[in-house]
Motif scaffolding. Structure first.
Motif, PDB file in Angstrom:
ATOM      1  N   ALA A 138       0.925  -2.067   6.016  1.00  0.00           N
ATOM      2  CA  ALA A 138       0.774  -1.041   6.879  1.00  0.00           C
ATOM      3  C   ALA A 138       1.961   0.147   6.572  1.00  0.00           C
ATOM      4  CB  ALA A 138       1.102  -1.512   8.497  1.00  0.00           C
ATOM      5  N   PRO A 139       1.258   1.426   6.578  1.00  0.00           N
ATOM      6  CA  PRO A 139       0.036   1.907   7.253  1.00  0.00           C
ATOM      7  C   PRO A 139      -1.147   1.794   6.301  1.00  0.00           C
ATOM      8  CG  PRO A 139       1.406   3.868   6.779  1.00  0.00           C
ATOM      9  CD  PRO A 139       2.187   2.662   6.415  1.00  0.00           C
ATOM     10  N   PHE A 140      -2.354   1.967   6.689  1.00  0.00           N
ATOM     11  CA  PHE A 140      -3.461   1.973   5.775  1.00  0.00           C
ATOM     12  C   PHE A 140      -3.862   3.503   5.407  1.00  0.00           C
ATOM     13  CE2 PHE A 140      -4.374  -1.545   8.636  1.00  0.00           C
ATOM     14  CZ  PHE A 140      -4.015  -2.567   7.764  1.00  0.00           C
ATOM     15  N   VAL A 141      -3.360   3.945   4.350  1.00  0.00           N
ATOM     16  CA  VAL A 141      -3.558   5.228   4.050  1.00  0.00           C
ATOM     17  C   VAL A 141      -4.888   5.680   3.511  1.00  0.00           C
ATOM     18  CG1 VAL A 141      -2.610   7.276   2.386  1.00  0.00           C
ATOM     19  CG2 VAL A 141      -0.998   5.486   3.414  1.00  0.00           C
ATOM     20  N   ALA A 142      -5.403   4.930   2.514  1.00  0.00           N
ATOM     21  CA  ALA A 142      -6.699   5.236   1.873  1.00  0.00           C
ATOM     22  C   ALA A 142      -7.890   4.862   2.423  1.00  0.00           C
ATOM     23  CB  ALA A 142      -6.734   5.050   0.351  1.00  0.00           C
ATOM     24  N   LEU A 143      -7.706   3.529   2.844  1.00  0.00           N
ATOM     25  CA  LEU A 143      -8.881   2.873   3.074  1.00  0.00           C
ATOM     26  C   LEU A 143      -8.457   1.666   4.118  1.00  0.00           C
ATOM     27  CD1 LEU A 143     -12.076   2.942   2.769  1.00  0.00           C
ATOM     28  CD2 LEU A 143     -11.639   0.811   1.209  1.00  0.00           C
ATOM     29  N   PRO A 144      -9.026   1.532   5.522  1.00  0.00           N
ATOM     30  CA  PRO A 144      -8.629   0.360   6.414  1.00  0.00           C
ATOM     31  C   PRO A 144      -9.549  -0.648   6.007  1.00  0.00           C
ATOM     32  CG  PRO A 144      -9.054   2.538   7.533  1.00  0.00           C
ATOM     33  CD  PRO A 144      -9.574   2.884   6.215  1.00  0.00           C
ATOM     34  N   ALA A 168       3.822  -7.571   9.687  1.00  0.00           N
ATOM     35  CA  ALA A 168       3.584  -6.263  10.721  1.00  0.00           C
ATOM     36  C   ALA A 168       2.289  -5.999  10.810  1.00  0.00           C
ATOM     37  CB  ALA A 168       4.628  -5.296  10.053  1.00  0.00           C
ATOM     38  N   VAL A 169       1.346  -6.045   9.773  1.00  0.00           N
ATOM     39  CA  VAL A 169      -0.020  -5.721   9.916  1.00  0.00           C
ATOM     40  C   VAL A 169      -0.669  -6.332  10.968  1.00  0.00           C
ATOM     41  CG1 VAL A 169      -2.230  -5.860   8.493  1.00  0.00           C
ATOM     42  CG2 VAL A 169      -0.178  -5.033   7.113  1.00  0.00           C
ATOM     43  N   LEU A 170      -0.292  -7.817  11.309  1.00  0.00           N
ATOM     44  CA  LEU A 170      -0.909  -8.317  12.284  1.00  0.00           C
ATOM     45  C   LEU A 170      -0.561  -7.471  13.627  1.00  0.00           C
ATOM     46  CD1 LEU A 170      -0.390 -11.904  11.326  1.00  0.00           C
ATOM     47  CD2 LEU A 170      -2.526 -10.773  11.136  1.00  0.00           C
ATOM     48  N   ALA A 171       0.155  -6.531  13.785  1.00  0.00           N
ATOM     49  CA  ALA A 171       0.350  -5.752  14.883  1.00  0.00           C
ATOM     50  C   ALA A 171      -0.741  -4.557  15.110  1.00  0.00           C
ATOM     51  CB  ALA A 171       1.762  -5.557  15.111  1.00  0.00           C
ATOM     52  N   GLU A 172      -1.329  -4.371  13.826  1.00  0.00           N
ATOM     53  CA  GLU A 172      -2.255  -2.942  14.085  1.00  0.00           C
ATOM     54  C   GLU A 172      -3.648  -3.318  14.905  1.00  0.00           C
ATOM     55  OE1 GLU A 172      -2.101   0.005  12.360  1.00  0.00           O
ATOM     56  OE2 GLU A 172      -0.017  -0.873  11.916  1.00  0.00           O
ATOM     57  N   PRO A 173      -3.935  -2.370  15.734  1.00  0.00           N
ATOM     58  CA  PRO A 173      -5.011  -2.640  16.610  1.00  0.00           C
ATOM     59  C   PRO A 173      -6.415  -3.037  15.948  1.00  0.00           C
ATOM     60  CG  PRO A 173      -3.936  -0.537  16.977  1.00  0.00           C
ATOM     61  CD  PRO A 173      -3.427  -1.120  15.672  1.00  0.00           C
ATOM     62  N   GLY A 174      -6.907  -4.131  16.456  1.00  0.00           N
ATOM     63  CA  GLY A 174      -8.128  -4.467  15.794  1.00  0.00           C
ATOM     64  C   GLY A 174      -8.120  -5.407  14.424  1.00  0.00           C
ATOM     65  N   ILE A 175      -6.869  -5.939  14.000  1.00  0.00           N
ATOM     66  CA  ILE A 175      -6.762  -6.339  12.591  1.00  0.00           C
ATOM     67  C   ILE A 175      -7.039  -7.817  12.860  1.00  0.00           C
ATOM     68  CG2 ILE A 175      -4.472  -7.148  12.708  1.00  0.00           C
ATOM     69  CD1 ILE A 175      -5.926  -5.664   9.680  1.00  0.00           C
ATOM     70  N   VAL A 176      -6.859  -8.597  14.154  1.00  0.00           N
ATOM     71  CA  VAL A 176      -7.203  -9.872  14.078  1.00  0.00           C
ATOM     72  C   VAL A 176      -8.626 -10.000  14.063  1.00  0.00           C
ATOM     73  CG1 VAL A 176      -7.245 -11.854  15.666  1.00  0.00           C
ATOM     74  CG2 VAL A 176      -5.097 -10.411  15.288  1.00  0.00           C
ATOM     75  N   GLY A 207      -5.036  -3.654 -12.059  1.00  0.00           N
ATOM     76  CA  GLY A 207      -4.063  -3.408 -11.047  1.00  0.00           C
ATOM     77  C   GLY A 207      -3.988  -2.127 -10.361  1.00  0.00           C
ATOM     78  N   LEU A 208      -4.066  -2.022  -8.989  1.00  0.00           N
ATOM     79  CA  LEU A 208      -3.677  -0.798  -8.527  1.00  0.00           C
ATOM     80  C   LEU A 208      -2.633  -0.937  -7.534  1.00  0.00           C
ATOM     81  CD1 LEU A 208      -4.846   2.266  -8.148  1.00  0.00           C
ATOM     82  CD2 LEU A 208      -6.062   1.372  -6.040  1.00  0.00           C
ATOM     83  N   VAL A 209      -1.752  -0.017  -7.764  1.00  0.00           N
ATOM     84  CA  VAL A 209      -0.284  -0.244  -6.757  1.00  0.00           C
ATOM     85  C   VAL A 209      -0.007   1.421  -6.336  1.00  0.00           C
ATOM     86  CG1 VAL A 209       2.253  -0.527  -7.129  1.00  0.00           C
ATOM     87  CG2 VAL A 209       0.557  -1.728  -8.582  1.00  0.00           C
ATOM     88  N   PRO A 210      -0.170   1.447  -4.997  1.00  0.00           N
ATOM     89  CA  PRO A 210       0.213   2.972  -3.958  1.00  0.00           C
ATOM     90  C   PRO A 210       1.568   2.969  -4.704  1.00  0.00           C
ATOM     91  CG  PRO A 210      -1.331   1.309  -2.963  1.00  0.00           C
ATOM     92  CD  PRO A 210      -0.914   0.401  -4.041  1.00  0.00           C
ATOM     93  N   LEU A 211       1.978   4.236  -4.500  1.00  0.00           N
ATOM     94  CA  LEU A 211       3.226   4.963  -4.543  1.00  0.00           C
ATOM     95  C   LEU A 211       3.859   5.609  -3.432  1.00  0.00           C
ATOM     96  CD1 LEU A 211       3.162   5.800  -8.426  1.00  0.00           C
ATOM     97  CD2 LEU A 211       4.134   3.661  -7.399  1.00  0.00           C
ATOM     98  N   ALA A 212       4.783   6.012  -3.758  1.00  0.00           N
ATOM     99  CA  ALA A 212       5.310   7.027  -2.450  1.00  0.00           C
ATOM    100  C   ALA A 212       4.494   8.393  -2.585  1.00  0.00           C
ATOM    101  CB  ALA A 212       6.866   7.237  -2.650  1.00  0.00           C
ATOM    102  N   MET A 213       4.674   9.291  -1.641  1.00  0.00           N
ATOM    103  CA  MET A 213       4.102  10.310  -1.357  1.00  0.00           C
ATOM    104  C   MET A 213       4.399  11.561  -2.644  1.00  0.00           C
ATOM    105  SD  MET A 213       1.824  10.947   0.893  1.00  0.00           S
ATOM    106  CE  MET A 213       1.378  10.067   2.470  1.00  0.00           C
ATOM    107  N   THR A 214       3.619  12.179  -3.206  1.00  0.00           N
ATOM    108  CA  THR A 214       3.980  13.226  -4.291  1.00  0.00           C
ATOM    109  C   THR A 214       4.721  14.382  -3.598  1.00  0.00           C
ATOM    110  OG1 THR A 214       2.032  14.569  -4.139  1.00  0.00           O
ATOM    111  CG2 THR A 214       1.779  12.690  -5.382  1.00  0.00           C
ATOM    112  N   PRO A 215       5.446  15.278  -4.439  1.00  0.00           N
ATOM    113  CA  PRO A 215       6.011  16.309  -3.892  1.00  0.00           C
ATOM    114  C   PRO A 215       5.285  17.364  -2.978  1.00  0.00           C
ATOM    115  CG  PRO A 215       6.930  15.931  -6.011  1.00  0.00           C
ATOM    116  CD  PRO A 215       5.693  15.081  -5.866  1.00  0.00           C
ATOM    117  N   ALA A 216       4.021  17.406  -3.280  1.00  0.00           N
ATOM    118  CA  ALA A 216       3.118  18.141  -2.589  1.00  0.00           C
ATOM    119  C   ALA A 216       2.565  17.505  -1.188  1.00  0.00           C
ATOM    120  CB  ALA A 216       1.666  18.331  -3.451  1.00  0.00           C
TER     121      ALA A 216
END
Length: 330
Positions: A138-144, A168-176, A207-216
């Motif tokens: 978590a959090p789900f940025v692009a696709l829940p 920590a993801v298991l605490a997200e609403p509806g994830i169960v 492989g797709l690896v999300p990274l941190a936010m860009t400067p923008a």
């Protein structure tokens, strides 16, 4: 409905009309379906070409029997898809050979923006032939998880899915409930503490690896092709998978606080869910919230399970539950 076979809406409309009105000419069909005569004639020409309609010498049209005409068309589409799959394997092998010795720019693609990441995330899963592996944090940025349309399509193709969830993801609403649906569809789920990253792997090729936010302020990710770095991520996933805790939940939807009939010396489905989530590391409050229970009801169920197992502590209950298969789906 027949657009998957290549038919346009006008084609389907005219074909349906002909099924109930054989030996018709273009003019009455135009009045019947509410299209211009030119549109009907164009549709009829395409339908004749497809073999779905026959034309007589006096310009009367008759719909071919659906079981014969559409069945043949579906068979052609199946054959075409098989040929496309064989071509895909050939192209993939040619691509791998071409990528050998490629520069780093050819092996790593930087993706920025939510829409672009979502598109690549779905593409990676569509490209999988045997398995998809992922780290879910978590959090789900692009696709829940509940919007991942590529997963059921890949599962239908026989692709194997394994996912490790950050605790920590298991605490997200509806994830169960999402997890229950995935388990019911054949996805294997495990839980680990503090996953190092989000990750999705298609076979050993992408492989797709999300990274941190860009400067923008936009989210970023990297798409990796077969390389030493991808091999390292492959090994990382398998190492985490081996040490993660299997997540087993009943597939019966909906837990409630209504009284449940208790079979002597056997936990109910609700009890199994409680034990599975607690063994996965969730707190009492989070477990109760995910299952729609009050903390009081949760504690009452745990007290009943401890009495049933003949133990005094939560640790003893957990050991008894694992040893006796109480967390396995009934």
């Amino acid at each position: 409905m027949l657009d998957v076979l290549g038919l346009a809406p006008d084609d389907e409309c005219v074909y349906r009309a002909l099924l109930g009105r054989p030996h018709s000419t273009a003019m009455p069909l135009s009045d019947l379906v509410g299209l211009s005569r030119a549109a009907v004639e164009e549709a009829l020409s395409r339908l004749v070409g497809w073999g779905l309609v026959t034309r007589s010498a006096d310009e009367r049209f008759t719909a071919a029997p659906p079981a014969m005409a559409l069945g043949s068309l579906i068979s052609q589409r199946r054959d075409g898809l098989r040929m496309a799959e064989h071509a895909l394997v050939t192209f993939a092998e040619e691509h791998r050979a071409a990528m050998t010795g490629s520069s780093i720019n050819d092996l790593i693609e930087v993706v920025t923006g939510v829409d672009a990441i979502r598109h690549r995330f779905l593409q990676v899963q569509h490209a999988a032939r045997t398995q998809v592996r992922s780290f879910i944090t978590a959090p789900f940025v692009a696709l829940p998880p509940d919007e991942n349309t590529a997963e059921p399509m890949a599962l239908d193709r026989g692709v194997r899915f394994r996912a490790v969830l950050d605790r920590a993801v298991l605490a997200e609403p509806g994830i169960v409930h999402d997890a229950i649906d995935s388990l019911r569809n054949g996805v294997q789920l495990r839980v680990a503490d503090d996953l190092p990253m989000k990750l999705v792997l298609a076979d050993s090729d992408l492989g797709l690896v999300p990274l941190a936010m860009t400067p923008a302020g936009e989210p970023g990710a990297v798409l990796l092709h077969r390389s030493g770095l991808l091999d390292a991520l492959d090994a990382l996933f398998e190492t985490v998978w081996r040490t993660a805790h299997p997540l087993e939940l009943s597939s019966t939807a909906g837990a409630s606080e209504a009284p449940v009939e208790v079979v002597p010396n056997s936990p109910t489905e609700l009890d199994r869910r409680i034990l599975a989530l607690l063994l996965a590391g969730l707190t009492d409050l989070t477990t109760a919230a995910q299952l729609g229970l009050s903390p009081r009801t949760l504690h009452r169920r745990l007290r009943h399970l401890m009495d049933m197992a003949g133990v005094r502590t939560r640790m003893q209950l957990g050991a008894h539950a694992v040893r006796n298969g109480w967390t396995d789906p009934p």
